[in-house]
Design a protein around this motif. Structure first.
Motif, PDB file in Angstrom:
ATOM      1  N   VAL A   1       0.835  -1.194   0.000  1.00 13.12           N
ATOM      2  CA  VAL A   1       0.000   0.000   0.000  1.00 13.12           C
ATOM      3  C   VAL A   1       0.873   1.248   0.000  1.00 13.12           C
ATOM      4  N   LEU A   2       1.917   1.273   0.822  1.00 10.67           N
ATOM      5  CA  LEU A   2       2.826   2.421   0.842  1.00 10.67           C
ATOM      6  C   LEU A   2       3.535   2.595  -0.493  1.00 10.67           C
ATOM      7  N   LEU A   3       3.924   1.501  -1.112  1.00 13.62           N
ATOM      8  CA  LEU A   3       4.579   1.578  -2.415  1.00 13.62           C
ATOM      9  C   LEU A   3       3.659   2.205  -3.451  1.00 13.62           C
ATOM     10  N   ILE A   4       2.405   1.795  -3.459  1.00 15.08           N
ATOM     11  CA  ILE A   4       1.448   2.354  -4.412  1.00 15.08           C
ATOM     12  C   ILE A   4       1.232   3.836  -4.144  1.00 15.08           C
ATOM     13  N   ILE A   5       1.123   4.218  -2.886  1.00 16.84           N
ATOM     14  CA  ILE A   5       0.933   5.633  -2.538  1.00 16.84           C
ATOM     15  C   ILE A   5       2.120   6.465  -3.011  1.00 16.84           C
TER      16      ILE A   5
END
Length: 142
Positions: free
Chosen positions: A29-33
């Motif tokens: 999720v952090l990578l996508i953000i």
């Protein structure tokens, strides 16, 4: 069936493995953000800044070149002086200009006590700007 029988639970040990699935979920999720927000950070606002030309201020304040050798001898601008002459010389330099700077060049093997004495005499005479001159190359000389 006995409700108080805990013998079947005594043989099992506590699970000591780390569950990494929630960690991987959070990292994805952090990578996508970050992938979405990173291109937005590179945009900038075009501003036409004013052009100005200036020259550096070349006025140099008065300064005293003071050297201390490892054997304890003092030199004021290359001229040998004694420790007793320093208070009057520093006071005369401060009377000429309040912006006078003291540049101390001390040998590598000079005792700190001598440097501290000179700094103390200079400060009591009113010299507020005291600096140390070092070798910028950092090479040790024989």
């Amino acid at each position: 069936m006995a409700f108080g029988d805990s013998s079947r639970y005594q043989s099992k040990t506590a699970m000591s493995e780390i569950n990494v699935v929630p960690l991987v979920d959070v990292m994805l999720v952090l990578l996508i953000i970050f992938m979405i927000t990173a291109p937005l950070l590179t945009h900038s606002v075009k501003v036409d800044l004013p052009k100005a030309s200036s020259s550096p201020n070349l006025t140099q304040p008065e300064h005293i070149e003071f050297a201390i050798r490892a054997d304890g001898s003092f030199y004021w601008g290359g001229e040998p002086v004694t420790l007793d002459q320093l208070p009057s010389r520093f006071a005369a330099a401060v009377e000429q200009s309040q912006q006078t700077e003291l540049h101390i060049r001390a040998d590598r093997d000079t005792h700190y006590e001598l440097v501290a004495k000179v700094m103390s005499i200079a400060a009591s005479a009113g010299l507020a700007r005291i600096g140390f001159v070092t070798d910028p190359t950092g090479e040790q000389q024989p």
